[in-house]
Scaffold this motif. Structure first.
Motif, mmCIF file in Angstrom:
data_model
loop_
_atom_site.group_PDB
_atom_site.id
_atom_site.type_symbol
_atom_site.label_atom_id
_atom_site.label_comp_id
_atom_site.label_asym_id
_atom_site.label_seq_id
_atom_site.Cartn_x
_atom_site.Cartn_y
_atom_site.Cartn_z
ATOM 1 N N VAL A 382 0.832 -1.205 0.000
ATOM 2 C CA VAL A 382 0.000 0.000 0.000
ATOM 3 C C VAL A 382 0.871 1.261 0.000
ATOM 4 C CG1 VAL A 382 -1.672 1.348 1.352
ATOM 5 C CG2 VAL A 382 -1.972 -1.124 1.089
ATOM 6 N N LEU A 383 0.500 2.218 -0.871
ATOM 7 C CA LEU A 383 1.146 3.530 -0.907
ATOM 8 C C LEU A 383 0.250 4.534 -0.190
ATOM 9 C CD1 LEU A 383 2.163 3.604 -4.694
ATOM 10 C CD2 LEU A 383 3.615 2.968 -2.758
ATOM 11 N N THR A 384 0.858 5.494 0.515
ATOM 12 C CA THR A 384 0.069 6.441 1.305
ATOM 13 C C THR A 384 0.511 7.878 1.030
ATOM 14 O OG1 THR A 384 1.598 6.020 3.144
ATOM 15 C CG2 THR A 384 -0.494 4.842 3.172
ATOM 16 N N TYR A 385 -0.478 8.776 0.932
ATOM 17 C CA TYR A 385 -0.225 10.183 0.624
ATOM 18 C C TYR A 385 -1.058 11.077 1.545
ATOM 19 C CZ TYR A 385 1.899 8.705 -3.822
ATOM 20 O OH TYR A 385 2.698 8.130 -4.785
ATOM 21 N N THR A 386 -0.551 12.273 1.792
ATOM 22 C CA THR A 386 -1.284 13.306 2.518
ATOM 23 C C THR A 386 -1.561 14.462 1.566
ATOM 24 O OG1 THR A 386 -0.363 12.747 4.677
ATOM 25 C CG2 THR A 386 -1.153 14.987 4.384
ATOM 26 N N ARG A 388 -2.873 18.486 1.182
ATOM 27 C CA ARG A 388 -3.062 19.766 1.860
ATOM 28 C C ARG A 388 -3.509 20.825 0.864
ATOM 29 N NH1 ARG A 388 -1.358 19.717 6.975
ATOM 30 N NH2 ARG A 388 -0.033 17.966 7.615
ATOM 31 N N ASP A 389 -4.104 21.901 1.382
ATOM 32 C CA ASP A 389 -4.478 23.027 0.549
ATOM 33 C C ASP A 389 -3.239 23.871 0.261
ATOM 34 O OD1 ASP A 389 -6.664 24.861 -0.579
ATOM 35 O OD2 ASP A 389 -5.534 26.194 0.752
ATOM 36 N N LEU A 390 -3.048 24.249 -0.997
ATOM 37 C CA LEU A 390 -1.857 24.991 -1.395
ATOM 38 C C LEU A 390 -1.761 26.345 -0.693
ATOM 39 C CD1 LEU A 390 0.614 25.364 -3.294
ATOM 40 C CD2 LEU A 390 -0.977 26.304 -4.990
ATOM 41 N N ASP A 391 -2.868 27.058 -0.591
ATOM 42 C CA ASP A 391 -2.842 28.422 -0.056
ATOM 43 C C ASP A 391 -2.746 28.460 1.465
ATOM 44 O OD1 ASP A 391 -3.054 29.451 -2.646
ATOM 45 O OD2 ASP A 391 -5.235 29.300 -2.603
ATOM 46 N N SER A 392 -3.564 27.662 2.132
ATOM 47 C CA SER A 392 -3.629 27.731 3.597
ATOM 48 C C SER A 392 -2.707 26.742 4.296
ATOM 49 C CB SER A 392 -5.067 27.473 4.063
ATOM 50 O OG SER A 392 -5.443 26.125 3.792
ATOM 51 N N GLY A 393 -2.334 25.678 3.579
ATOM 52 C CA GLY A 393 -1.553 24.619 4.211
ATOM 53 C C GLY A 393 -2.381 23.672 5.042
ATOM 54 N N ASP A 394 -3.698 23.885 5.079
ATOM 55 C CA ASP A 394 -4.579 23.030 5.889
ATOM 56 C C ASP A 394 -4.561 21.595 5.378
ATOM 57 O OD1 ASP A 394 -5.275 25.188 7.408
ATOM 58 O OD2 ASP A 394 -7.236 25.493 6.470
ATOM 59 N N HIS A 395 -4.610 20.664 6.315
ATOM 60 C CA HIS A 395 -4.696 19.252 5.969
ATOM 61 C C HIS A 395 -6.080 18.959 5.417
ATOM 62 C CE1 HIS A 395 -5.422 14.915 7.328
ATOM 63 N NE2 HIS A 395 -4.554 14.849 6.356
ATOM 64 N N LEU A 396 -6.137 18.395 4.203
ATOM 65 C CA LEU A 396 -7.422 18.090 3.570
ATOM 66 C C LEU A 396 -7.807 16.628 3.676
ATOM 67 C CD1 LEU A 396 -7.256 20.209 0.288
ATOM 68 C CD2 LEU A 396 -8.354 20.781 2.464
ATOM 69 N N GLY A 397 -6.825 15.719 3.730
ATOM 70 C CA GLY A 397 -7.199 14.314 3.821
ATOM 71 C C GLY A 397 -6.040 13.384 3.544
ATOM 72 N N SER A 398 -6.342 12.090 3.579
ATOM 73 C CA SER A 398 -5.335 11.041 3.391
ATOM 74 C C SER A 398 -5.768 10.131 2.246
ATOM 75 C CB SER A 398 -5.184 10.210 4.672
ATOM 76 O OG SER A 398 -4.840 11.044 5.767
ATOM 77 N N LEU A 399 -4.779 9.691 1.465
ATOM 78 C CA LEU A 399 -5.046 8.887 0.279
ATOM 79 C C LEU A 399 -4.199 7.630 0.294
ATOM 80 C CD1 LEU A 399 -6.054 8.357 -2.626
ATOM 81 C CD2 LEU A 399 -4.341 10.009 -3.433
ATOM 82 N N TYR A 400 -4.851 6.495 0.039
ATOM 83 C CA TYR A 400 -4.194 5.193 0.011
ATOM 84 C C TYR A 400 -4.303 4.587 -1.383
ATOM 85 C CZ TYR A 400 -4.134 5.155 5.146
ATOM 86 O OH TYR A 400 -3.896 5.447 6.460
ATOM 87 N N PHE A 401 -3.278 3.833 -1.773
ATOM 88 C CA PHE A 401 -3.314 3.075 -3.029
ATOM 89 C C PHE A 401 -3.028 1.608 -2.717
ATOM 90 C CE2 PHE A 401 -2.376 7.332 -4.461
ATOM 91 C CZ PHE A 401 -3.074 7.449 -5.644
ATOM 92 N N ASP A 402 -3.996 0.739 -3.027
ATOM 93 C CA ASP A 402 -3.822 -0.710 -2.902
ATOM 94 C C ASP A 402 -4.072 -1.264 -4.301
ATOM 95 O OD1 ASP A 402 -3.753 -3.365 -2.262
ATOM 96 O OD2 ASP A 402 -5.182 -3.255 -0.615
ATOM 97 N N MET A 432 -8.575 1.354 -4.801
ATOM 98 C CA MET A 432 -8.493 -0.102 -4.807
ATOM 99 C C MET A 432 -8.364 -0.561 -6.255
ATOM 100 S SD MET A 432 -8.804 -2.304 -2.149
ATOM 101 C CE MET A 432 -10.005 -1.573 -1.046
ATOM 102 N N GLY A 433 -7.193 -1.075 -6.639
ATOM 103 C CA GLY A 433 -6.963 -1.478 -8.017
ATOM 104 C C GLY A 433 -6.619 -2.946 -8.139
ATOM 105 N N ASN A 434 -6.517 -3.403 -9.365
ATOM 106 C CA ASN A 434 -6.113 -4.780 -9.646
ATOM 107 C C ASN A 434 -5.232 -4.795 -10.888
ATOM 108 O OD1 ASN A 434 -7.432 -7.135 -7.930
ATOM 109 N ND2 ASN A 434 -8.891 -5.436 -8.001
ATOM 110 N N LEU A 435 -4.100 -4.097 -10.781
ATOM 111 C CA LEU A 435 -3.140 -4.052 -11.870
ATOM 112 C C LEU A 435 -2.236 -5.278 -11.829
ATOM 113 C CD1 LEU A 435 -2.087 -0.307 -11.495
ATOM 114 C CD2 LEU A 435 -3.714 -1.250 -13.144
ATOM 115 N N SER A 436 -1.630 -5.583 -12.962
ATOM 116 C CA SER A 436 -0.700 -6.717 -12.996
ATOM 117 C C SER A 436 0.507 -6.406 -12.123
ATOM 118 C CB SER A 436 -0.234 -6.979 -14.434
ATOM 119 O OG SER A 436 -1.330 -7.303 -15.250
ATOM 120 N N LYS A 437 0.817 -7.294 -11.188
ATOM 121 C CA LYS A 437 1.960 -7.076 -10.310
ATOM 122 C C LYS A 437 3.233 -7.473 -11.045
ATOM 123 C CE LYS A 437 3.434 -7.666 -5.542
ATOM 124 N NZ LYS A 437 3.107 -8.234 -4.216
#
Length: 670
Positions: A382-386, A388-402, A432-437
């Protein structure tokens, strides 16, 4: 718990700013015992909070506000129980998770069908001074009461009880249907000679059988290359047959049981059928409109469909074209016109392409997207990303890749909500993906179609993570999760479908392209990809899609359906496609049981809107930041805090048109 509720409402009133609900502390790899313990706790606490509303709820904060707070916290906690059914390598955990999801679904359906709760909320709305509330508060009341009515809370006791019983049956059987697809491990055994035309490296990576042959999975990363490249028509027929009969014996009867239960529930609620019941909550509005839309599009495609069939027949040496030949012949024609999609993979290594697409989204929408290995994971891949908003720097959310298939994992591609947006909580979601490993140290490479899919799915991600909502029920969600929320179902695909249009634009694909021997993909190839982006798409994709959409509507508009017969007959009637003997494609079709019931038409419906939005970007520049921020402000950020028609008008400044869609496909004018 009382303290949490007080803090929650103080935050809503702007008295303090903090994140009470920290997603990074969620257990995303729970075992069976942990899942069972957590779901019991969620149900008990939620039920207790609803009891308080029923007994002594007063004012907005004690009625709608209190229900929203209870929904928000239960939604936030639910992913611990829901995620393992889709990702865990432990079969017991998957089973416990599927059962927990069913229990949570029942919890919310029971809550929103409760007449006492409904009357308390209705009484407050009828007597409140709406001027004292903001726009989201008013929207919350309307959406919440609409959900209560859709859940049967207003019905007489006998009808309501029947409605709940039938809905519960449909939901429980649907859970088993979905699990059966996830657990399916169907393979087709081939001798290497039967795979002539398929790259040797691909064949070498397939599991070997005791007889020295190979076992080809019917999952898309294996199935699609065989259907596109194997020279033997019989090989392709065998692969198609295995795909279209998978789960038939188990899921065929289950789907028919689901359809019957849904119909009975709809009748109990006062509707003619399940399709009419579901379409009342969508922008199409009714069965007649949704069906007419599909037939209209099929009619407009007839001339081009006939022309494309003739092209395939010519490519097949004048012989009749079977359904299992279509993908192979399409690929053959494209190669003859100078487009070798397999050869182009080398320009699109997975990680580089992913990061470049994310960078494009970030620049366009005003975001900062960074990889964040510190986020909790359920699997090493799993890959993980955070974000943020460019202008304010506020945390907007978390993103996962499986992104890669595993035994027992969800077998399609989707964006799964992991946490909703509400005051005190930022959203999270998983691609959630199913790419060829890839094998060994090799890097995964993407086909052009997979790059397009990535653009599409990341459009959902941006919709989810850019949402600004005080209430979870107005944030980004869909029925793959048990908690309430989300935009109208036939609007859900609009942002994602619009963004996928970027893929084959010259300035986009040249930026995405990696370098091979110091050179990017050549401009002549880029131009061909764009010019021929819909080459043979009507015969290969769109005609079949609209026929499937009609089949879905038909399955959900009769009292007792044979899903196999309806699907088979609809394909023959509308696009003259004859299925193989004993084929039952709907038995392994996720969509009718994961929220697209009587709603599969929504992909085409949404694409009409999406093409109209895309025109604005084409005119002002694909990477025009002002237009990107406008899209974020008028469509992504509001999510369900506004109705779909309102958001479309806010962006377009007019009513939407079908014309850009028809022009893009090259079909008769709309």
């Amino acid at each position: 718990k009382a303290t949490v509720s007080v803090l929650y409402w103080k935050i809503n009133q702007g008295e303090m700013k903090m994140q009470l609900f920290d997603f990074t502390k969620r257990n995303l790899a729970a075992n069976a015992d942990e899942i069972k313990k957590e779901v019991r706790s969620i149900v008990e606490e939620y039920s207790g909070r609803l009891d308080v509303i029923r007994k002594r709820g007063e004012g907005f904060d004690g009625t709608f506000g209190a229900l929203a707070a209870a929904d928000a916290e239960a939604s936030f906690r639910s992913i611990t129980c829901v995620l393992p059914s889709l990702t865990s390598g432990d079969q017991e955990a998957r089973k416990a998770s599927a059962e927990a999801k069913q229990e949570l679904t029942l919890m919310w359906s029971s809550a929103y069908s409760c007449p006492t709760l409904y009357k308390a909320l209705q009484a407050y709305k009828e007597n409140c001074v709406q001027d004292a509330l903001d726009e989201q508060d008013v929207r919350l009341m309307d959406v919440t009461l609409g959900k209560f009515r859709h859940s049967g809370a207003h019905l007489p006791t006998a009808a309501r009880e029947a409605f709940l019983v039938y809905n519960t049956v449909a939901s429980q059987v649907g859970t088993q249907f979905e699990m059966n697809i996830n657990e399916d491990v169907t393979t087709v055994e081939f001798a290497p000679s039967e795979l002539d035309g398929v790259p040797a490296s691909f064949i070498a990576a397939l599991p070997k059988t005791p007889s020295g042959n190979v076992a080809a999975s019917i999952k898309e990363p294996v199935r699609l290359p065989i259907m596109q490249q194997a020279h033997s028509s019989e090989t392709r027929r065998k692969m198609q047959h295995a795909t279209q009969t998978a789960c038939g014996a188990t899921n065929g009867p289950l789907l028919d049981k689901i359809l019957e239960a849904r119909h009975q529930a709809a009748v109990a609620a006062g509707y003619e059928n399940h399709a009419e019941y579901m379409l009342r909550t969508r922008t199409a509005g009714d069965l007649k409109t949704a069906t007419a839309f599909c037939h209209e599009m099929l009619e407009k495609m007839q001339k081009k469909l006939k022309e494309e069939k003739e092209v395939l027949e010519k490519a097949n040496g004048g012989k009749p074209v079977e359904t299992w030949d279509v993908a192979y012949l399409v690929e053959k024609v494209k190669k003859e016109s100078g487009i070798d999609t397999e050869a182009l993979k080398k320009y699109f290594p997975l990680k580089q392409t992913l990061n470049r697409i994310l960078s494009m989204y970030a620049d366009l929408l005003g975001l900062v997207i960074n990889e964040d290995p510190a986020l909790p994971k359920w699997c090493d891949d799993v890959l993980t990303y955070t974000i943020r908003d460019l202008d304010s720097g506020d945390h907007l959310g978390s993103l996962y890749f499986d992104l890669f298939p595993r035994e027992g994992k969800f077998g399609h591609q989707m964006i799964l909500p992991l946490a909703p947006t509400f005051t005190g909580c930022r959203p999270a979601c998983c691609y959630m993906g199913n790419l060829s490993k890839p094998e060994g140290d090799e890097e995964a490479l993407l086909r052009i179609t997979e790059v397009t899919t990535m653009f599409h799915e990341l459009g959902h991600v941006m919709h989810c993570l850019c949402t600004q909502s005080k209430y979870s029920i107005l944030s980004w969600a869909w029925p793959m999760v048990p908690w309430p929320g989300g935009v109208e179902q036939d609007f859900l695909e609009v942002p994602s479908t619009m963004f996928q249009q970027w893929t084959l634009e010259e300035e986009v694909i040249t930026q995405l392209s990696g370098e091979v021997d110091g050179k990017k993909i050549d401009l002549e190839t880029v131009k061909k990809l764009n010019e021929k982006k819909h080459e043979l798409d009507i015969v290969a994709t769109y005609s079949r899609y609209y026929a499937m959409a009609v089949a879905d509507l038909r399955m959900h508009s009769v009292a007792k359906a044979s899903s196999q017969a309806i699907y088979r007959d609809t394909m023959k009637e509308l696009i003259n496609v004859t299925l193989q003997e004993d084929a039952h494609p709907s038995a392994s079709w996720y969509h009718p049981v994961i929220g697209y019931d009587a709603g599969y038409y929504g992909y085409g419906w949404a694409e009409v809107y999406a093409q109209d939005l895309f025109v604005d970007f084409k005119q002002k520049g694909l990477f025009d930041k002002e237009t990107g921020r406008k899209l974020r402000r008028t469509i992504l950020a509001p999510c369900a805090t506004k109705s779909a028609p309102t958001m479309l008008h806010d962006f377009l400044g007019r009513e939407p048109s079908k014309e850009p869609y028809c022009v893009d496909l090259g079909i008769a004018g709309c």
